[in-house]
Design a protein around this motif. Structure first.
Motif, PDB file in Angstrom:
ATOM      1  N   ASP A  13      27.909 104.766  42.910  1.00  0.00           N
ATOM      2  CA  ASP A  13      29.283 104.267  42.827  1.00  0.00           C
ATOM      3  C   ASP A  13      29.391 102.909  43.525  1.00  0.00           C
ATOM      4  O   ASP A  13      29.080 102.801  44.714  1.00  0.00           O
ATOM      5  CB  ASP A  13      30.209 105.282  43.495  1.00  0.00           C
ATOM      6  CG  ASP A  13      31.653 105.173  43.048  1.00  0.00           C
ATOM      7  OD1 ASP A  13      32.156 104.032  43.003  1.00  0.00           O
ATOM      8  OD2 ASP A  13      32.266 106.216  42.759  1.00  0.00           O
ATOM      9  N   ALA A  14      29.831 101.900  42.806  1.00  0.00           N
ATOM     10  CA  ALA A  14      29.840 100.538  43.356  1.00  0.00           C
ATOM     11  C   ALA A  14      31.180 100.131  43.972  1.00  0.00           C
ATOM     12  O   ALA A  14      31.283  99.067  44.572  1.00  0.00           O
ATOM     13  CB  ALA A  14      29.474  99.534  42.260  1.00  0.00           C
ATOM     14  N   GLU A  15      32.222 100.968  43.831  1.00  0.00           N
ATOM     15  CA  GLU A  15      33.564 100.528  44.247  1.00  0.00           C
ATOM     16  C   GLU A  15      33.615 100.127  45.717  1.00  0.00           C
ATOM     17  O   GLU A  15      34.105  99.051  46.055  1.00  0.00           O
ATOM     18  CB  GLU A  15      34.590 101.632  43.969  1.00  0.00           C
ATOM     19  CG  GLU A  15      36.015 101.183  44.301  1.00  0.00           C
ATOM     20  CD  GLU A  15      37.059 102.243  43.969  1.00  0.00           C
ATOM     21  OE1 GLU A  15      37.880 102.007  43.070  1.00  0.00           O
ATOM     22  OE2 GLU A  15      37.049 103.313  44.624  1.00  0.00           O
ATOM     23  N   LEU A  37      17.042 100.338  41.162  1.00  0.00           N
ATOM     24  CA  LEU A  37      18.183 100.357  40.236  1.00  0.00           C
ATOM     25  C   LEU A  37      17.881 101.102  38.934  1.00  0.00           C
ATOM     26  O   LEU A  37      18.718 101.847  38.422  1.00  0.00           O
ATOM     27  CB  LEU A  37      18.604  98.910  39.932  1.00  0.00           C
ATOM     28  CG  LEU A  37      20.092  98.616  39.754  1.00  0.00           C
ATOM     29  CD1 LEU A  37      20.934  99.175  40.887  1.00  0.00           C
ATOM     30  CD2 LEU A  37      20.315  97.114  39.633  1.00  0.00           C
ATOM     31  N   ASP A  38      16.689 100.898  38.426  1.00  0.00           N
ATOM     32  CA  ASP A  38      16.320 101.538  37.159  1.00  0.00           C
ATOM     33  C   ASP A  38      15.498 102.809  37.352  1.00  0.00           C
ATOM     34  O   ASP A  38      14.947 103.353  36.393  1.00  0.00           O
ATOM     35  CB  ASP A  38      15.536 100.547  36.283  1.00  0.00           C
ATOM     36  CG  ASP A  38      16.389  99.338  35.904  1.00  0.00           C
ATOM     37  OD1 ASP A  38      17.567  99.531  35.574  1.00  0.00           O
ATOM     38  OD2 ASP A  38      15.864  98.206  35.962  1.00  0.00           O
ATOM     39  N   LYS A  39      15.413 103.278  38.611  1.00  0.00           N
ATOM     40  CA  LYS A  39      14.557 104.444  38.879  1.00  0.00           C
ATOM     41  C   LYS A  39      15.329 105.669  39.353  1.00  0.00           C
ATOM     42  O   LYS A  39      14.764 106.755  39.438  1.00  0.00           O
ATOM     43  CB  LYS A  39      13.509 104.079  39.955  1.00  0.00           C
ATOM     44  CG  LYS A  39      12.568 102.952  39.540  1.00  0.00           C
ATOM     45  CD  LYS A  39      11.658 102.582  40.709  1.00  0.00           C
ATOM     46  CE  LYS A  39      10.830 101.341  40.385  1.00  0.00           C
ATOM     47  NZ  LYS A  39      10.140 100.827  41.583  1.00  0.00           N
ATOM     48  N   GLU A  99      27.216  99.212  33.779  1.00  0.00           N
ATOM     49  CA  GLU A  99      28.298  98.452  34.420  1.00  0.00           C
ATOM     50  C   GLU A  99      28.105  98.431  35.939  1.00  0.00           C
ATOM     51  O   GLU A  99      28.259  97.383  36.588  1.00  0.00           O
ATOM     52  CB  GLU A  99      29.649  99.096  34.071  1.00  0.00           C
ATOM     53  CG  GLU A  99      30.832  98.326  34.652  1.00  0.00           C
ATOM     54  CD  GLU A  99      32.155  99.087  34.539  1.00  0.00           C
ATOM     55  OE1 GLU A  99      33.164  98.531  35.008  1.00  0.00           O
ATOM     56  OE2 GLU A  99      32.167 100.216  34.004  1.00  0.00           O
ATOM     57  N   THR A 100      27.746  99.577  36.507  1.00  0.00           N
ATOM     58  CA  THR A 100      27.502  99.656  37.960  1.00  0.00           C
ATOM     59  C   THR A 100      26.316  98.782  38.355  1.00  0.00           C
ATOM     60  O   THR A 100      26.360  98.060  39.357  1.00  0.00           O
ATOM     61  CB  THR A 100      27.251 101.114  38.385  1.00  0.00           C
ATOM     62  OG1 THR A 100      28.408 101.888  38.075  1.00  0.00           O
ATOM     63  CG2 THR A 100      26.967 101.217  39.871  1.00  0.00           C
ATOM     64  N   LYS A 101      25.271  98.829  37.559  1.00  0.00           N
ATOM     65  CA  LYS A 101      24.104  97.974  37.843  1.00  0.00           C
ATOM     66  C   LYS A 101      24.517  96.511  37.905  1.00  0.00           C
ATOM     67  O   LYS A 101      24.105  95.767  38.802  1.00  0.00           O
ATOM     68  CB  LYS A 101      23.036  98.155  36.763  1.00  0.00           C
ATOM     69  CG  LYS A 101      22.280  99.476  36.819  1.00  0.00           C
ATOM     70  CD  LYS A 101      21.226  99.517  35.710  1.00  0.00           C
ATOM     71  CE  LYS A 101      20.572 100.890  35.605  1.00  0.00           C
ATOM     72  NZ  LYS A 101      19.587 100.947  34.513  1.00  0.00           N
TER      73      LYS A 101
END
Length: 804
Positions: free
Chosen positions: A29-31, A99-101, A115-117
């Motif tokens: 969660d990036a918020e 990030l991709d793992k 979108e979060t990435k």
């Protein structure tokens, strides 16, 4: 189901709420990260104390909030339950590297949207070389760089995490409300002599505390407004009334004092939650919940304003909400914290400060609520003492029988005297609680931090001592050389090399710990956490600056049993019976016991040498002697808060190595006990797998020989039994007598039980879809079996099954 018969079932809606939460896929969660970045960018001139306060205020004011349709409590950590927020002020490195793992992990899987990435990629440049990890690493002297490169101390999670392993003063918070803290802060701020240089930092700290208290008040009011809106739309009369009551309560607490059980539960949940939004330090614990909450429960029950059933449902809701808090760790850190544990510990039982049995009606209700929810959170600990209420003890064993590894038992008979010896006031020592796995502290007065700041891997250090100071795994020099094992002529020569090597390694670990603690103090002070810990407000200091009444810390020592068994094999087979030469044993270790000759030697190591866990003085004393070198060395080094206010400011031992036995084992070559390279080490102070042949009493007697009074950081003992053993009432009573003997006579520190059969675990590994609810005790915490990596699952399957 067994628990439905004895403890009753969850209400229909709490059952549905539980399933909803368990079915949530955990997303990154990036918020929070976006809001934190916004604050840090726009307040770059501010001292870090102010930056942290403004950050929390911004997050609480602008984060997404919601109230689930089945909940009785308001408050969420992320945009969705079980999502894991990102804490960029600690580190972004592993987040960007992995990030991709996240979705491809063997265990502790997290999901992430494109979108979060993208959001995280946009803020990553700002945080490069601008967070705790970068600044902590910059403080490290060259002489410890080899330990950071090799990861030998397991520092991964500590440079990435904030304060915790504590319980704030919930009793005081409920009685005074945050308004009481606010008033005291205003008075102390007004009374400062601003010509005194010390007042500069105090003034800023008090400003920060006032900002945070106001932010918490406004955050609660956001939920009050939302609850009012939901009530206005609600068609169901009962739910409408609940929403209106929730709105009233959220307008009031935690800013004003709580006056009812419902208000108290909501206030505690708000603070428990917000502390974990402020900082990502895990093991944020509830303290002695049945003690500070009982007056509110009793008052409401006496007045008839709540029924036992209503209070029970409220508690089950609190535990389900507790499970929604989540944290993502780096892949490396998951090896020592498998199963995404948050270690939010609830302590019940024990004694009052005037030494009476503290069990009350709420103690029983907490047990019942935890039995009904059957979750991995909260971590339930029962404080045992020799006059513990017998009916309560019976109920504790009934909960154990359910097979989800709770409650853990901590022993007042050793912990309280140990605390008093370290300088803790008697009334505070009697008020201790569990604050993580098995670590203990005085709630609301203890300035802890991410405990286990460094692991000392005993078997790996032993191999280093046997290899003239060069680490066997990396081939890098760790310490000065004290000889090669193959040239040693006596056991005493090896013991001397061990003594010097472990002391050097301990000194290096302290250097690393102090650098990280200094970086945490300067860069990520936790304002709300400090405000709610006595007496940070009185001293005008954060926890890290020495604001707490007490400050003791422990590292974690891993592989106790492997160390014992290795020393016994060497002493007996090489130097006493001369069945193997030192050169032969060393060659077999280098060969990882693969050749026929090496396997013959391995067979002797495993079968012909005494093993820790069998009440054998020969082997048990060897590990006590070796452990003493570490304990004697560690006490020489105060922590960064020493003589800055708190009582203590020193270090002691601790074996609460969580699941680090698996990760640390991966980095350890073959050992003289016959263990293959990279296999897990024994966990906590428990015996190695299947080495304990003489039953649980012998295990207790071996563990009790450890210098428990110096290992106040926790002596973790896991035991495993099959459900069939405890199915008989007579065995249940035998188990209680066994535990009582361990605690009363042998002064054991802690024990917890996995009540699950090997067959069930193997079936769950093969058919995870059939065992969605299977929970196991990993170390000082429980986790869902299915989320664990295969290595951790195998470790649990391999543990000895005890009979009574």
């Amino acid at each position: 189901m067994e628990n439905t018969k004895h403890f009753g079932a969850l209400t229909e809606r709490m059952q549905a709420f539980r399933e909803e939460v368990l079915d949530e896929k955990p997303y990154i969660d990036a918020e929070r990260a976006m809001l934190v970045t916004e604050t840090y960018k726009s307040h770059q001139n501010q001292p870090n104390v102010m930056k942290r306060a403004l950050m929390l205020a911004n997050v609480l004011e602008n984060m997404t909030i919601y109230i689930e349709d089945k909940t009785l409590l308001a408050g969420n950590q992320a945009t969705k339950n079980c999502n894991a927020p990102i804490f960029p002020e600690y580190t972004m490195k592993f987040v960007m590297d992995e990030l991709d793992k996240f979705e491809k992990r063997d265990g502790d899987v997290f999901y992430i949207t494109e979108e979060t990435k993208e959001q995280l990629r946009t803020i990553a440049p700002f945080w490069e070389n601008n967070n705790l990890r970068a600044k902590g690493e910059a403080l490290l002297p060259d002489e410890v760089s080899v330990f950071m490169e090799t990861g030998v101390f397991g520092m991964e999670g500590k440079l990435n995490a904030g304060d915790a392993h504590l319980a704030v003063n919930y009793g005081k918070m409920l009685a005074e409300g945050l308004s009481g803290y606010e008033q005291r802060t205003r008075e102390l701020k007004a009374a400062l002599d601003l010509t005194d240089p010390a007042s500069v930092d105090q003034y800023v700290f008090y400003k920060a505390v006032l900002i945070v208290i106001d932010a918490v008040r406004k955050f609660a009011k956001r939920y009050a407004k939302l609850a009012k809106e939901l009530a206005a739309k609600e068609q169901d009369g009962k739910r409408k009334a609940e929403m209106e009551e929730m709105a009233r309560i959220c307008t009031k607490v935690p800013y004003e004092p709580a006056e009812s059980f419902r208000e108290a539960v909501q206030a505690v949940w708000f603070i428990q939650l917000i502390l974990q939004i402020e900082s990502n330090g895990h093991s944020l614990s509830y303290g002695r919940f049945d003690q500070y909450m009982f007056p509110y429960y009793k008052r409401d029950m006496d007045k008839g304003t709540i029924t036992e059933a209503e209070a029970l449902e409220l508690l089950t809701c609190l535990w389900i909400k507790t499970l929604t808090v989540n944290k993502v760790r780096s892949q490396a850190h998951t090896l020592s914290s498998a199963g995404s544990p948050m270690y939010q510990n609830v302590t019940i039982g024990g004694q009052t400060t005037d030494k009476q049995d503290a069990v009350n009606d709420l103690s029983f209700l907490v047990l019942k609520s935890v039995a009904q929810t059957r979750l991995t959170q909260p971590n339930l600990t029962v404080r045992y003492h020799k006059n513990l209420n017998k009916r309560f003890f019976d109920e504790c064993v009934e909960v154990m029988k359910l097979g989800f590894g709770m409650p853990a038992l901590n022993n007042d008979e050793i912990i309280i005297p140990s605390f008093i010896k370290w300088g803790v006031k008697e009334e505070d020592a009697y008020n201790y609680s569990a604050i993580g796995c098995v670590e203990t502290a005085v709630p609301g007065k203890w300035g802890y931090r991410c405990t286990g700041m460094s692991y000392i891997n005993f078997p790996r250090v032993l191999l280093c001592a046997m290899n003239n100071g060069v680490d066997m795994t990396s081939g890098k020099r760790f310490t000065k050389g004290y000889g090669y094992f193959k040239d040693m002529k006596s056991y005493d020569e090896l013991l001397s090399a061990w003594d010097k090597t472990v002391r050097e390694m301990t000194r290096y670990s302290v250097i690393v710990e102090n650098a990280i603690d200094k970086a945490s103090e300067r860069d990520v002070p936790d304002i709300l956490c400090s405000a709610l810990t006595d007496d940070c407000i009185g001293r005008g200091k954060t926890i890290k600056e020495g604001g707490a009444v007490y400050d003791f810390i422990s590292g974690l020592q891993v592989g106790i049993a492997n160390m014992a068994d290795s020393l016994a094999a060497i002493k007996k087979l090489v130097f006493e019976e001369k069945k193997i030469t030192a050169a032969q044993l060393w060659a077999a270790i280098l060969d990882d016991f693969r050749s026929p000759e090496s396997r013959r030697i391995q067979d002797m190591l495993v079968n012909d040498a005494p093993k820790y866990g069998n009440d054998d003085y020969y082997v048990d004393q060897l590990v006590v002697e070796a452990y003493d070198s570490y304990l004697d060395e560690i006490k020489k080094y105060p922590n960064t808060r020493y003589q800055r206010g708190p009582i203590g400011g020193i270090r002691y031992g601790g074996t609460s190595s969580i699941s680090a036995n698996v990760g640390q084992g991966m980095g350890t070559m073959a050992t003289p006990d016959g263990r293959h390279a990279h296999e897990p080490l024994a966990e906590g102070c428990s015996p190695a797998h299947n080495a304990d042949k003489n039953g649980p009493t012998a295990v207790f007697k071996s563990v009790a020989k450890l210098p428990t009074e110096k290992i106040t950081g926790g002596v973790l003992l896991n035991q495993k039994m099959t459900p069939q053993v405890l199915a008989k009432e007579e065995n249940k009573q035998k188990l209680e007598m066994l535990i009582a003997a361990f605690f009363n006579r042998l002064h054991g520190y802690h024990v917890q039980y996995n009540i699950v059969s090997r067959e069930t675990l193997l079936d769950a590994q093969a058919h995870p879809e059939k065992h969605k609810d299977l929970i196991v005790r990993v170390a000082g915490y429980s986790a869902f079996f299915n989320v664990l990596s295969k290595a951790t699952q195998d470790d649990i399957i391999g543990r000895t099954e005890q009979a009574i």
